[in-house]
Scaffold this active site. Structure first.
Site, PDB file in Angstrom:
ATOM      1  CG  ASP A  27      48.045  51.847 -19.073  1.00 42.51           C
ATOM      2  OD1 ASP A  27      48.816  52.530 -18.351  1.00 42.51           O
ATOM      3  OD2 ASP A  27      47.452  50.640 -18.755  1.00 42.51           O
ATOM      4  CD  GLU A  84      52.490  53.412 -19.670  1.00 43.15           C
ATOM      5  OE1 GLU A  84      52.978  53.751 -18.351  1.00 43.15           O
ATOM      6  OE2 GLU A  84      51.517  52.611 -19.793  1.00 43.15           O
TER       7      GLU A  84
END
Length: 609
Positions: free
Chosen positions: A323, A359
């Site tokens: 993330d 990401e």
């Protein structure tokens, strides 16, 4: 294999506890009995490297503990030492209860009292290693993003006691569904322990996504009541079905939040080392959550690498999705693809053998880094998402960009192979069905007057906002969904589908449902669109039958022919025509025809079968 040097290590005659702090003046181990009472407090000794340690003879697996540290209390300069704050071990593998936010956890030193009654206790564990095996994942396969709790809470075939937990993923009905879609690997949204953001309890809401961690290794007891054994057994069951397991991990921030946040672990041990601060001692906020983990610090490197090794050794997982991954490569000068932590991950014999997915954006300066992560990192490709949405919405001049996305996004990824993870929708944003039913977000249930979440979703509604009883509108929306899905399954690179998008899941237009642990996010298995689901199964079957669709080689001249719908080659004028809405992509054994209203994929057998 390298063993972690910090945490609780069970030995034949007791347990050795170790924790690092470069700024603490004193540190203690607190032990707790079965009644949650502090039964002993032992001062730890510090070595020259900043590691505080203590050995407790006779202690065994199952013992419960926490740390305390003392030193300067100067929040304005990044120091929060307070021995009244019980601290969770950063190397905790198990905690005895979920985290619960309480304002006393954020009280200034001397005002909040002992926080031990408010905190989970770390449980001493000793986990056996699993054999290191190659990851179970095909580079051009289908990744299936799952919110573990929302995925199974309303599944009629899963026993009620298992719903919302990891073990539900091993249920035959779930595995049958995954296999029917031809899923290559599930990507599990965070299963490590998290805490609700401090504004949620007063709104009667709770975090439903898990992107607010404290200790990076400990599983959340709500998702994994059986602990690591439950995770191991679930991974094994999925592996037996030929399905890999990728964990979504958060190393960019923690629930200790901003200057007003709670002191739970890293902040109380050495906030200035574990979190990034500016030149005035203020927390850097490149994540939008109040703090940013200092991934340029050697001790953070150690925690991250040891965490990844733990999930590989103790659970046998196949890979990781990171993330806000630019944080992993950030230092004071910005993001660097060759940053020490990223390099260490790729070069590590265990970690580098796994599937690594970035990401590739955060909200800090220079935070958009799509295409800049080192190989073999795969990257979430939001340009695929946005260009395909624009094309299907009817935006002019998109035919060239669509072809580039279908061909693997060679304008972004260099080398021979695409490292793109192509997707249309994810947990963050509108669901696929909502994308074609809502032009605007509808986040009122989040308690922020619809101010949260992205305002531009590249969505459309065929003139009717939200659910419609007009059969013509329903037909148009289903047509759009099928077209979008066919484009995804026809693209080069790995592809990702969020659980439930194959059968029309809706969140009522909520594009930021992180705090909706309820029917807004729980999948409605009874009411699913079975026609759409059958279509996606057909797409999965088609992609599995034709290796050319799963090939991640970037398409170049000679690998593909681009034709008009009449079979003639595309010309420069055709590519430049802003009104053009169709093309034909011809590969070696598959023809993909893309028009304004539908997508059809017709397989053609070759001499080799």
């Amino acid at each position: 294999m390298r063993e972690a040097r910090l945490g609780a290590h069970v030995q034949a005659d007791g347990v050795r506890f170790s924790v690092w702090s470069g700024a603490a003046e004193r540190a203690w181990l607190s032990l707790f009995d079965d009644q949650d009472r502090e039964s002993a407090r032992m001062e730890m000794t510090q070595d020259e490297g900043g590691v505080y340690s203590v050995f407790v003879p006779g202690l065994k697996v199952g013992a419960r503990y926490g740390f305390r540290a003392d030193g300067p209390y100067e929040p304005q300069s990044g120091l929060w030492f307070d021995p009244d704050k019980l601290l969770v071990d950063p190397y905790a593998l198990e905690i005895d209860r979920p985290y619960r936010y309480d304002a006393r956890l954020a009280a200034p030193r001397g005002e909040g009292g002992d926080t031990a009654p408010l905190m989970p206790k770390t449980v001493v564990c000793k986990l056996p290693d699993l054999p290191l095996r190659p990851p179970l994942f095909e580079p051009g396969g289908l990744i299936y993003e799952i919110n573990v709790r929302a995925f199974t809470m309303r599944h009629p075939e899963v026993p009620e006691a298992q719903r919302g937990t990891l073990c539900a993923l091993a249920h035959p009905a779930i595995i049958d569904h995954l296999r029917a879609l031809r899923v290559s690997a599930v990507e599990l949204m965070p299963i490590t322990a998290w805490m609700d953001e401090r504004h949620l309890p007063s709104l009667g809401l709770q975090n439903a996504w898990g992107y607010n961690p404290i200790s990076f290794m400990a599983l959340d007891p709500r998702l994994a009541p059986g602990g690591w054994q439950e995770l191991r057994e679930t991974v094994a069951a999925l592996h037996e079905a030929g399905i890999g397991v990728i964990l979504d991990l958060v190393f960019n921030h923690t629930a200790e939040s901003d200057v007003l946040g709670p002191t739970l672990s890293l902040r109380g041990l050495d906030a200035r080392a574990y979190y990034r601060h500016d030149g005035q001692g203020r927390l850097v906020n490149d994540t939008g959550t109040g703090n940013t983990v200092a991934c340029d610090h050697p001790m953070v490197h150690e925690i991250v690498l040891d965490t990844l090794r733990a999930f590989i050794r103790y659970a046998g997982v196949d890979g990781f999705r990171f993330d806000l991954a630019p944080i992993l490569g950030r230092d004071a000068s910005g993001f660097r693809p060759a940053a020490p932590l990223l390099r260490a991950m790729v070069e590590d014999a265990e970690i580098g053998s796994r599937v690594l997915i970035a990401e590739p954006w955060d909200i800090g300066p220079g935070g958009y880094q799509l295409g800049n992560f080192p190989a073999p990192f795969l990257e979430w490709n939001d340009m695929f998402r946005d260009d395909v949405r624009r094309f299907q919405r009817g935006d002019p001049g998109m035919i060239g960009r669509l072809a580039t996305r279908l061909a693997g996004s060679s304008d972004i990824f260099t080398g021979e192979r695409s490292r793109s993870v192509n997707f249309l929708a994810a947990h963050d944003g509108m669901t696929l069905a909502d994308l074609v039913a809502y032009e605007h977000k509808h986040n009122h249930a989040n308690g922020e007057d619809n101010r949260d979440g992205h305002s531009e979703n590249l969505s459309w509604n065929h003139g009717v906002e939200g659910p419609s009883g007009d059969t013509s509108v329903v037909a148009l929306r289903r047509r759009d969904l099928k077209a979008l899905l066919a484009l995804l399954f026809a693209s080069r690179g790995a592809i990702m589908l969020t659980a439930g998008d194959e059968f029309g899941r809706t969140q009522g237009g909520n594009n930021n449902a992180y705090a909706q642990d309820n029917e807004i996010t729980w999948l409605d298995w009874a009411g699913r669109d079975r026609d759409l689901e059958a279509f996606v199964r057909e797409l999965g079957e088609l992609r599995s039958r034709h290796a050319v669709l799963r090939d991640t080689t970037l398409l170049g001249e000679g690998d593909v022919r681009w034709l008009r719908e009449d079979g003639e080659p595309m010309t420069v004028a055709d590519w430049g025509d802003p009104a053009r809405r169709s093309l034909v992509m011809v590969l070696s054994d598959v023809r993909v025809t893309i028009g304004p209203d539908d997508v059809t994929i017709a397989g053609k057998e070759t001499a080799g079968g």
